[in-house]
Design an enzyme around this catalytic site. Structure first.
Site, PDB file in Angstrom:
ATOM      1  N   LEU A 230     -18.896  17.730  24.093  1.00  0.00           N
ATOM      2  CA  LEU A 230     -20.326  18.070  24.498  1.00  0.00           C
ATOM      3  C   LEU A 230     -21.166  16.809  24.167  1.00  0.00           C
ATOM      4  O   LEU A 230     -21.215  16.431  22.950  1.00  0.00           O
ATOM      5  CB  LEU A 230     -20.777  19.138  23.653  1.00  0.00           C
ATOM      6  CG  LEU A 230     -21.932  19.792  23.975  1.00  0.00           C
ATOM      7  CD1 LEU A 230     -22.347  20.177  24.945  1.00  0.00           C
ATOM      8  CD2 LEU A 230     -22.562  20.630  22.778  1.00  0.00           C
ATOM      9  N   GLN A 236     -27.493  13.399  28.699  1.00  0.00           N
ATOM     10  CA  GLN A 236     -26.531  13.348  29.789  1.00  0.00           C
ATOM     11  C   GLN A 236     -26.849  12.373  30.973  1.00  0.00           C
ATOM     12  O   GLN A 236     -28.210  11.925  30.998  1.00  0.00           O
ATOM     13  CB  GLN A 236     -26.537  14.754  30.176  1.00  0.00           C
ATOM     14  CG  GLN A 236     -25.837  15.713  29.309  1.00  0.00           C
ATOM     15  CD  GLN A 236     -25.470  17.149  29.886  1.00  0.00           C
ATOM     16  OE1 GLN A 236     -25.999  17.411  31.060  1.00  0.00           O
ATOM     17  NE2 GLN A 236     -25.054  17.944  28.956  1.00  0.00           N
ATOM     18  N   GLY A 239     -23.330   8.281  31.318  1.00  0.00           N
ATOM     19  CA  GLY A 239     -22.045   7.873  31.281  1.00  0.00           C
ATOM     20  C   GLY A 239     -21.577   7.911  29.750  1.00  0.00           C
ATOM     21  O   GLY A 239     -20.323   7.462  29.514  1.00  0.00           O
ATOM     22  N   GLY A 241     -20.244  10.773  28.077  1.00  0.00           N
ATOM     23  CA  GLY A 241     -19.154  11.520  28.021  1.00  0.00           C
ATOM     24  C   GLY A 241     -17.998  10.572  28.217  1.00  0.00           C
ATOM     25  O   GLY A 241     -16.857  10.639  27.405  1.00  0.00           O
ATOM     26  N   ALA A 242     -17.791   9.834  29.372  1.00  0.00           N
ATOM     27  CA  ALA A 242     -16.854   8.900  29.740  1.00  0.00           C
ATOM     28  C   ALA A 242     -16.566   7.754  28.467  1.00  0.00           C
ATOM     29  O   ALA A 242     -15.095   7.790  28.201  1.00  0.00           O
ATOM     30  CB  ALA A 242     -17.005   8.419  31.114  1.00  0.00           C
ATOM     31  N   GLU A 264      -7.393  20.995  26.005  1.00  0.00           N
ATOM     32  CA  GLU A 264      -7.572  22.514  26.009  1.00  0.00           C
ATOM     33  C   GLU A 264      -8.227  23.186  27.106  1.00  0.00           C
ATOM     34  O   GLU A 264      -9.570  23.145  26.849  1.00  0.00           O
ATOM     35  CB  GLU A 264      -7.812  22.665  24.540  1.00  0.00           C
ATOM     36  CG  GLU A 264      -7.974  24.354  24.415  1.00  0.00           C
ATOM     37  CD  GLU A 264      -8.436  24.828  22.896  1.00  0.00           C
ATOM     38  OE1 GLU A 264      -8.546  25.821  22.655  1.00  0.00           O
ATOM     39  OE2 GLU A 264      -8.780  23.881  22.421  1.00  0.00           O
TER      40      GLU A 264
END
Length: 407
Positions: A230, A236, A239, A241-242, A264
């Site tokens: 998250l 957000q 970039g 998260g990457a 998962e």
């Protein structure tokens, strides 16, 4: 009948969307409390307020959930212009705080002065764990922002409370989210912070996190599984998260005990994120270059991706299909036909397994029993299903390629 209609319409006026009524805010200083530009909505509320995502019993409802920027100490304020009368309307209003109390961490604040006092203590925050990575991100307006990643385990005093606070966002931003068992030592935690200046002092503000579970893989390996990832809304589209996923990957590459990395039940958004990161990495490998992609999926590709990037066989094949599409001239009918057939051969594998099972059962069961056992489909249904699966994959692959092109 007219009276019933009026009563029903009046009750409808006491309904409101939970997504519209709730606002979050990450507060770094007292001025942020009244800064409407700092507010952001939830992505979803059905895991808290039911599938309709509606709250009943209020007019002019506003539910403010604020967190201090570093320690993430939460504050809840519920305001409204009118509440329905149980005796008059025959229906009780939803107990909003009771529903939210199940998701907010214990000890959340409801007094604004107490929340302001908590802000004054933010400068004492020290992140748990060890810093393992840092990034500098340049925004569209040319501003440089600095981020750090910390790796931690559930060991130090106070860590569980901090984890509970950042985890309290997931029901509003991750579909089918569930809280993890923090007593299980196989969980690992990666926290993302923005490093910034406040009154001349360097501070860290929580920006996101990721949890990873280490599954045992026979005989002496582990199979790390990314669980919750998250990045909080204000951070957000940078970039991050990457970058967070890549940071985790980097900790795995040199480890001989890591067999492969899994995810998962990934959402569509996270699958795209992972595909983007994996595709970027595979593009640097020898057996994922244009000349090799044209030859088709190979053992060399699988071996290289597994040993160097710790990718599973399934994800390696997915990377091949994405990068093979990138190398395909989609305006060339023959080239694209070859690509389509290649992907459909992979999609057809479950049907081939069903066919082999059918041959084994043919002498044991009658046709009706076989159909009930295997859920057999006609050739026409199979064709339509394969085509639909191909188009779904194609759309997903194209989105990944679009991001690769713009990165």
């Amino acid at each position: 009948m007219a009276e019933l209609s009026v009563a029903k319409n009046e009750l409808e006026e006491f309904k409101c969307s939970a997504n519209d009524a709730i606002e979050f805010k990450l507060v770094r200083n007292v001025q942020d409390i009244d800064d409407e530009e700092k507010a952001f909505p939830p992505d979803m509320t059905h895991q808290v307020f039911g599938d309709s995502e509606m709250i009943f019993g209020y007019r002019g409802l506003k539910v403010s959930i604020y967190y201090t920027g570093s320690k993430l100490i939460p504050y809840l304020r519920i305001s409204h212009s009118e509440v329905c009368n149980t005796k008059e309307h025959g229906v009780s209003p939803d107990d909003i705080e009771k529903l939210l109390a199940q998701e907010l961490p214990p000890g959340y604040l409801t007094n604004l002065d107490t929340f302001k006092a908590a802000l004054s203590d933010e400068a004492t925050f020290k992140p748990f764990g060890e810093k393992i990575d840092s990034y500098t991100v340049t925004t569209k307006n040319g501003e440089e922002r600095h981020f750090d990643v910390y790796f931690a385990k559930m060991e130090k005093s106070g860590f569980q409370k901090f984890h509970e606070r950042i985890q309290s966002f997931i029901k509003f931003y991750i579909d089918a989210a569930s809280y993890i068992d923090v007593d299980d030592p196989q969980w690992q935690y990666y926290f993302l912070f923005e490093r910034y200046k406040e009154d001349g002092e360097t501070r860290l503000a929580a920006a996101g996190y990721m949890t990873v579970y280490n599954f045992y893989a026979y005989p002496t390996h582990i199979r790390p599984r990314m669980s919750q990832v998250l990045v909080l809304t204000p951070f957000q589209r940078l970039g991050l998260g990457a970058k967070l996923v890549q940071t985790f990957y980097n900790t795995c590459y040199s480890r001989s005990d890591v067999l492969d990395i899994t995810v998962e039940d990934p959402s569509d958004n996270f699958q795209r994120l992972r595909d983007f990161v994996d595709a970027q990495n595979c593009m640097k490998l020898k057996y994922f270059q244009l000349s090799e992609l044209k030859k088709g999926f190979s053992h060399d590709m699988l071996h290289e991706a597994q040993t160097k990037l710790k990718l599973s066989k399934l994800q390696t094949r997915r990377m091949y299909e994405i990068l093979r599409l990138k190398a395909t001239d989609q305006s060339n009918k023959e080239e694209f036909r070859e690509y389509r057939l290649d992907v459909k051969r992979r999609l057809n594998i479950p049907y081939m397994k069903t066919k082999r099972m059918f041959l084994k059962l043919e002498n044991c069961l009658n046709p009706e029993e076989i159909a009930q056992t295997l859920g057999l489909v006609t050739k026409e249904q199979k064709f339509l299903t394969l085509e639909n699966d191909f188009q779904t994959a194609l759309a997903a692959y194209r989105r990944v390629l679009e991001r690769l092109a713009s990165s």
